[in-house]
Scaffold this motif. Structure first.
Motif, PDB file in Angstrom:
ATOM      1  N   ASP A  67      40.581  32.980  43.811  1.00 25.85           N
ATOM      2  CA  ASP A  67      40.087  32.237  44.964  1.00 25.85           C
ATOM      3  C   ASP A  67      39.881  33.175  46.159  1.00 25.85           C
ATOM      4  OD1 ASP A  67      42.557  32.608  46.255  1.00 25.85           O
ATOM      5  OD2 ASP A  67      43.233  30.564  45.934  1.00 25.85           O
ATOM      6  N   LYS A  68      39.329  32.635  47.225  1.00 30.02           N
ATOM      7  CA  LYS A  68      38.935  33.445  48.384  1.00 30.02           C
ATOM      8  C   LYS A  68      40.101  34.215  48.979  1.00 30.02           C
ATOM      9  CE  LYS A  68      36.138  32.980  52.569  1.00 30.02           C
ATOM     10  NZ  LYS A  68      35.376  32.031  53.409  1.00 30.02           N
ATOM     11  N   GLU A  69      41.257  33.575  49.096  1.00 26.43           N
ATOM     12  CA  GLU A  69      42.413  34.219  49.721  1.00 26.43           C
ATOM     13  C   GLU A  69      42.957  35.352  48.861  1.00 26.43           C
ATOM     14  OE1 GLU A  69      44.667  34.947  52.880  1.00 26.43           O
ATOM     15  OE2 GLU A  69      43.095  33.408  52.792  1.00 26.43           O
ATOM     16  N   ILE A  70      43.147  35.088  47.556  1.00 20.55           N
ATOM     17  CA  ILE A  70      43.684  36.112  46.655  1.00 20.55           C
ATOM     18  C   ILE A  70      42.679  37.255  46.471  1.00 20.55           C
ATOM     19  CG2 ILE A  70      44.536  36.556  44.314  1.00 20.55           C
ATOM     20  CD1 ILE A  70      46.468  34.966  46.036  1.00 20.55           C
ATOM     21  N   SER A  71      41.384  36.943  46.550  1.00 15.79           N
ATOM     22  CA  SER A  71      40.350  37.975  46.397  1.00 15.79           C
ATOM     23  C   SER A  71      40.502  39.092  47.426  1.00 15.79           C
ATOM     24  CB  SER A  71      38.955  37.356  46.519  1.00 15.79           C
ATOM     25  OG  SER A  71      38.717  36.459  45.452  1.00 15.79           O
ATOM     26  N   LYS A  72      41.060  38.757  48.597  1.00 20.03           N
ATOM     27  CA  LYS A  72      41.273  39.777  49.638  1.00 20.03           C
ATOM     28  C   LYS A  72      42.289  40.832  49.203  1.00 20.03           C
ATOM     29  CE  LYS A  72      40.454  36.360  53.292  1.00 20.03           C
ATOM     30  NZ  LYS A  72      41.112  35.562  54.347  1.00 20.03           N
ATOM     31  N   ALA A  73      43.135  40.492  48.218  1.00 18.61           N
ATOM     32  CA  ALA A  73      44.187  41.411  47.763  1.00 18.61           C
ATOM     33  C   ALA A  73      43.721  42.326  46.633  1.00 18.61           C
ATOM     34  CB  ALA A  73      45.409  40.609  47.316  1.00 18.61           C
ATOM     35  N   ILE A  74      42.488  42.139  46.121  1.00 24.81           N
ATOM     36  CA  ILE A  74      42.008  42.970  45.014  1.00 24.81           C
ATOM     37  C   ILE A  74      41.857  44.422  45.485  1.00 24.81           C
ATOM     38  CG2 ILE A  74      40.100  43.411  43.410  1.00 24.81           C
ATOM     39  CD1 ILE A  74      39.449  40.416  43.550  1.00 24.81           C
ATOM     40  N   THR A  75      42.505  45.326  44.760  1.00 24.80           N
ATOM     41  CA  THR A  75      42.355  46.752  45.069  1.00 24.80           C
ATOM     42  C   THR A  75      41.545  47.467  43.985  1.00 24.80           C
ATOM     43  OG1 THR A  75      44.470  47.266  44.005  1.00 24.80           O
ATOM     44  CG2 THR A  75      44.504  46.850  46.382  1.00 24.80           C
ATOM     45  N   GLY A  76      41.223  46.765  42.926  1.00 29.80           N
ATOM     46  CA  GLY A  76      40.418  47.343  41.860  1.00 29.80           C
ATOM     47  C   GLY A  76      40.604  46.582  40.564  1.00 29.80           C
ATOM     48  N   PHE A  77      39.821  46.953  39.568  1.00 30.43           N
ATOM     49  CA  PHE A  77      39.989  46.391  38.234  1.00 30.43           C
ATOM     50  C   PHE A  77      39.472  47.398  37.226  1.00 30.43           C
ATOM     51  CE2 PHE A  77      35.630  45.335  39.117  1.00 30.43           C
ATOM     52  CZ  PHE A  77      34.985  45.266  37.886  1.00 30.43           C
ATOM     53  N   CYS A  78      39.968  47.299  36.003  1.00 30.04           N
ATOM     54  CA  CYS A  78      39.452  48.173  34.955  1.00 30.04           C
ATOM     55  C   CYS A  78      39.408  47.423  33.638  1.00 30.04           C
ATOM     56  CB  CYS A  78      40.254  49.466  34.843  1.00 30.04           C
ATOM     57  SG  CYS A  78      41.892  49.316  34.192  1.00 30.04           S
ATOM     58  N   THR A  79      38.449  47.799  32.821  1.00 28.56           N
ATOM     59  CA  THR A  79      38.257  47.142  31.539  1.00 28.56           C
ATOM     60  C   THR A  79      38.664  48.093  30.423  1.00 28.56           C
ATOM     61  OG1 THR A  79      35.971  47.911  31.378  1.00 28.56           O
ATOM     62  CG2 THR A  79      36.324  45.817  32.472  1.00 28.56           C
ATOM     63  N   VAL A  80      39.376  47.566  29.451  1.00 28.13           N
ATOM     64  CA  VAL A  80      39.726  48.344  28.267  1.00 28.13           C
ATOM     65  C   VAL A  80      38.642  48.136  27.213  1.00 28.13           C
ATOM     66  CG1 VAL A  80      41.428  48.672  26.419  1.00 28.13           C
ATOM     67  CG2 VAL A  80      42.186  48.254  28.769  1.00 28.13           C
ATOM     68  N   ASN A  81      38.285  46.882  26.996  1.00 31.96           N
ATOM     69  CA  ASN A  81      37.178  46.507  26.118  1.00 31.96           C
ATOM     70  C   ASN A  81      36.858  45.032  26.376  1.00 31.96           C
ATOM     71  OD1 ASN A  81      39.197  45.081  24.777  1.00 31.96           O
ATOM     72  ND2 ASN A  81      39.354  46.541  23.112  1.00 31.96           N
ATOM     73  N   ASN A  82      36.138  44.388  25.459  1.00 32.61           N
ATOM     74  CA  ASN A  82      35.769  42.990  25.695  1.00 32.61           C
ATOM     75  C   ASN A  82      36.883  42.005  25.374  1.00 32.61           C
ATOM     76  OD1 ASN A  82      35.700  43.193  22.922  1.00 32.61           O
ATOM     77  ND2 ASN A  82      33.586  42.498  22.696  1.00 32.61           N
ATOM     78  N   ARG A  83      38.089  42.518  25.175  1.00 28.48           N
ATOM     79  CA  ARG A  83      39.254  41.648  24.957  1.00 28.48           C
ATOM     80  C   ARG A  83      40.386  41.903  25.957  1.00 28.48           C
ATOM     81  NH1 ARG A  83      39.224  38.630  20.373  1.00 28.48           N
ATOM     82  NH2 ARG A  83      37.882  39.250  18.654  1.00 28.48           N
ATOM     83  N   VAL A  84      40.257  42.930  26.780  1.00 31.50           N
ATOM     84  CA  VAL A  84      41.342  43.282  27.708  1.00 31.50           C
ATOM     85  C   VAL A  84      40.761  43.682  29.066  1.00 31.50           C
ATOM     86  CG1 VAL A  84      43.358  44.746  28.092  1.00 31.50           C
ATOM     87  CG2 VAL A  84      42.721  44.133  25.752  1.00 31.50           C
ATOM     88  N   LEU A  85      41.249  43.024  30.123  1.00 29.13           N
ATOM     89  CA  LEU A  85      40.812  43.274  31.499  1.00 29.13           C
ATOM     90  C   LEU A  85      42.038  43.360  32.405  1.00 29.13           C
ATOM     91  CD1 LEU A  85      38.641  43.225  33.845  1.00 29.13           C
ATOM     92  CD2 LEU A  85      38.835  40.737  33.746  1.00 29.13           C
ATOM     93  N   ILE A  86      42.085  44.369  33.268  1.00 28.81           N
ATOM     94  CA  ILE A  86      43.194  44.533  34.214  1.00 28.81           C
ATOM     95  C   ILE A  86      42.674  44.331  35.635  1.00 28.81           C
ATOM     96  CG2 ILE A  86      44.964  46.098  35.119  1.00 28.81           C
ATOM     97  CD1 ILE A  86      44.619  47.731  32.504  1.00 28.81           C
ATOM     98  N   VAL A  87      43.369  43.499  36.405  1.00 32.16           N
ATOM     99  CA  VAL A  87      43.029  43.305  37.819  1.00 32.16           C
ATOM    100  C   VAL A  87      44.212  43.799  38.653  1.00 32.16           C
ATOM    101  CG1 VAL A  87      42.499  41.635  39.620  1.00 32.16           C
ATOM    102  CG2 VAL A  87      41.523  41.355  37.346  1.00 32.16           C
ATOM    103  N   LYS A  88      43.903  44.631  39.646  1.00 30.84           N
ATOM    104  CA  LYS A  88      44.932  45.210  40.520  1.00 30.84           C
ATOM    105  C   LYS A  88      44.948  44.456  41.839  1.00 30.84           C
ATOM    106  CE  LYS A  88      43.883  49.696  38.469  1.00 30.84           C
ATOM    107  NZ  LYS A  88      43.402  51.062  38.719  1.00 30.84           N
ATOM    108  N   LEU A  89      46.126  43.974  42.213  1.00 37.71           N
ATOM    109  CA  LEU A  89      46.288  43.204  43.453  1.00 37.71           C
ATOM    110  C   LEU A  89      47.347  43.841  44.337  1.00 37.71           C
ATOM    111  CD1 LEU A  89      46.366  39.628  41.862  1.00 37.71           C
ATOM    112  CD2 LEU A  89      44.431  40.691  43.026  1.00 37.71           C
ATOM    113  N   LYS A  90      47.081  43.890  45.626  1.00 37.69           N
ATOM    114  CA  LYS A  90      48.056  44.383  46.596  1.00 37.69           C
ATOM    115  C   LYS A  90      49.077  43.289  46.847  1.00 37.69           C
ATOM    116  CE  LYS A  90      49.640  47.304  49.620  1.00 37.69           C
ATOM    117  NZ  LYS A  90      50.355  48.486  49.115  1.00 37.69           N
ATOM    118  N   GLY A  91      50.340  43.620  46.713  1.00 37.55           N
ATOM    119  CA  GLY A  91      51.400  42.638  46.940  1.00 37.55           C
ATOM    120  C   GLY A  91      52.494  43.197  47.808  1.00 37.55           C
TER     121      GLY A  91
END
Length: 198
Positions: A67-91
């Motif tokens: 959502d809009k609020e949590i999106s502000k915490a995104i610091t990056g993301f990386c894909t391993v393949n079409n079955r694995v996705l990592i999202v990095k959030l500032k906490g």
């Protein structure tokens, strides 16, 4: 947070439906399996950010809607393949790493399942020990309740299958818990406690 095997996101109106579900259920983050979108990337709108990891064809694929609020915490993301996705959030006080995964159905052979776990291992190596790690998934497996364990709670499915055995084993190795087994599902008819007046 929640996760949902959406079967496909290629149908018209499916994304709007996801957004409505998030709003109605007060979800900030929704992991999605089997989205069947191609390529990896980021899509933004006024209210949501969508991160996706897909292949060359409209098969498999995972994604995460924030959502809009949590999106502000995104610091990056990386894909391993079409079955694995990592999202990095500032906490605060620790950063959060959310990993959305999706494994194949039970008719696939053991070699493909082991390859899937190797892919998750690749993702886990990208996470630092001080990060809060959340794995959201459709593991296509069944785990039964366990006694005196911290891995599986009392509300697992009654009959554990071979996939469930492998899943439990992996959680033990990673020092993680299968969280949906720690909460009892409320039968649908019990949710209808308020009946309209006649």
């Amino acid at each position: 947070m929640g996760t949902w095997n959406v079967l496909t996101m290629l149908q018209e109106g499916k994304l709007e439906n996801m957004n409505q579900v998030m709003e109605r259920t007060n979800l900030n983050i929704l992991g999605r399996s089997e989205v069947r979108w191609t390529g990896a990337g980021r899509i933004t709108s006024d209210s949501y950010t969508i991160l996706k990891s897909g292949g060359d064809q409209h098969q498999k694929g995972v994604g995460i809607i924030l959502d809009k609020e949590i999106s502000k915490a995104i610091t990056g993301f990386c894909t391993v393949n079409n079955r694995v996705l990592i999202v990095k959030l500032k906490g605060t006080p620790f950063d959060i790493r959310t990993v959305q995964v999706y494994t194949s159905t039970a008719d696939k052979d053991a070699a493909e399942i082991e390859e899937f776990y190797e892919n998750i291992e690749t993702a886990m190596k990208k996470l630092k020990c001080q990060h809060i790690r959340i794995i959201m998934s459709d593991f296509n497996s069944k785990v039964e309740k366990e006694k005196n364990e911290t891995i599986v709670g009392l509300f697992g499915i009654r009959v554990r299958n071979e996939r469930g055995e492998r899943l439990t084993e992996w959680h033990k190795e990673q020092k993680l818990a299968v969280m949906n087994t720690w909460f009892e599902n409320i039968p649908k008819n019990m949710l209808d406690v308020e009946k309209p007046l006649q």
